[in-house]
Enzyme design. Structure first.
Site: not given
Length: 430
Positions: A136, A192, A207
């Protein structure tokens, strides 16, 4: 100022919408840093009528994101659609083939196709930037690629998924079990409806595969990452970790070994007083061990609209300034092909929790099986029976080879008349 940099954005979800919003809100400061104005000229998303709280006046709308790749009035395409294949990948390839630089937050696409896309970017002479795809708002891609460029790294590791870290933090603070906290995380929008990518370690592995390629100079190989998630972690394990002086964290590691670069994502017990143990909630942290710079810690919000959009815009500004670098720090033909290392040869200490049918001599048998596999116990807890009237055992294993421990556990589990959940968590003394 120089000519305006014209940007098209594909995908107006939380990140895409915030990117449009911040580019407008911070236009003056962006222009001053970029050396020229940056303007969104076109966007694409599934629904034009959805209320996103955006002023799209003067911005062209298209239902087909692939048309953004061939527009003459677009210099940079931001792919914020998501998904490892399909429209997202097609858009990125088409944009680069048309001579346009690309900014993406799509970790799944890069984990599966990163080397291929890096080669296409080189051949087209364009930039493929992805700061927003990893951690992020933490500028970890720049840090490893640029800030640590002269260093030889031995290990990069950290907390790479905010959802899993939030769940483990809440379990630690409240004593609640996994399923209850997961439901809360879903209600809060931290994961989600299908949380598999987060809680099964897949998001962190995406990642990690990118960080590993960047840190060590190898081709991206998501399939080489050993992946375990946190579904099996219970409130009992959290309580035992406290008793033993540890915190449980889902960590990703990329590290040099004699067999190659080992990449792994799995729950770990870490000493409660270490820095990584104190990273709570939805925050991420990445630690790099380097020869000249030493150990550096990079901490911040790993997801969310604001930090991710901030990372997207930082890449846009770099492109405006003419800054470009090989996607993974080196030209593709200089990247080596890493081999998957053997996880079963890892040596460390372990926490083990198992439920066994309470029979005479069962504890003695456990000790014998462990000893026969050259596995010795350090701390041992014999707890009360669980709801199935089985005896709970929890113990710390001295440093041992993982293959030996797994063999011992297979034999011990055979003492049961039916299957029980057995938890093995590696202990990492950072």
């Amino acid at each position: 100022m120089s000519k305006t940099l014209r940007v098209a954005i594909a995908g107006l979800g939380t990140v895409g919408a915030e990117t449009v919003r911040l580019l407008a809100k911070r236009s003056r400061i962006i222009a001053s840093h970029a050396g020229r104005p940056v303007m969104v000229v076109a966007v694409s998303a599934n629904s034009k009528n959805k209320n996103r709280g955006l002023d799209l006046t003067g911005i062209d709308w298209t239902d087909d994101p692939l048309t953004l790749a061939i527009r003459d009035d677009v210099d940079v395409v931001c792919e914020l659609i998501g998904g490892s294949d399909g429209v997202a990948k097609n858009l990125v390839e088409a944009a680069m083939a048309s001579g346009k630089s690309v900014v993406t937050a799509n970790k799944a696409m890069l984990a599966h196709h990163g080397t291929e896309l890096a080669s296409k970017a080189e051949n087209a002479g364009v930039v493929l930037a992805y700061e927003a795809a990893v951690a992020g708002g933490i500028p970890i891609v720049r840090t490893i690629r640029d800030g640590l460029v002269i260093n030889e790294l031995s290990r990069v590791y950290g907390i790479l998924n905010g959802t899993s870290n939030y769940i483990l933090t809440a379990m630690h603070e409240t004593g609640r079990d996994f399923n209850e906290v997961l439901a809360e995380a879903q209600e809060l929008g931290y994961t989600e409806a299908d949380p598999s990518c987060d809680v099964d370690g897949i998001d962190a592995a995406y990642k990690l595969s990118l960080l590993s390629a960047l840190a060590f100079g190898h081709t991206v190989d998501f399939k080489a990452v050993h992946i375990e998630g946190i579904r099996s972690i219970s409130a009992v394990d959290i309580a035992y970790a406290k008793k033993f002086g540890y915190r449980i964290k889902l960590l990703g590691f990329a590290e040099k070994t004699n067999d190659g670069i080992r990449q792994r994502v799995h729950p770990c017990m870490v000493p409660k007083d270490t820095l990584i143990a104190k990273v709570e909630g939805v925050f991420n942290a990445v630690i790099a061990d380097a020869d000249s710079a030493g150990t550096t810690l990079h901490y911040g919000r790993g997801a969310g609209a604001d930090p991710t959009a901030s990372a997207v815009i930082s890449d846009i500004v770099d492109i405006a300034l003419g800054r470009g670098a090989p996607v993974f720090g080196l030209p593709v033909d200089k990247l080596f092909a890493n081999q998957k290392t053997r996880q079963e040869l890892v040596r460390c200490r372990y926490y083990v929790r198992i439920a066994l049918i309470d029979r005479p001599g069962v504890l003695a048998h456990v000790r014998t099986v462990m000893r026969n596999q050259d596995v010795s116990m350090d701390l041992f807890i014999h707890n009360d029976h669980n709801q199935h009237e089985k005896m709970l055992l929890a113990f710390i294993i001295h440093e041992a080879e993982e293959n030996s421990l797994r063999k011992a556990m297979d034999e011990i589990i055979n003492l049961n008349d039916d299957e029980d959940l057995t938890v093995i968590i590696r202990i990492v003394d950072l």
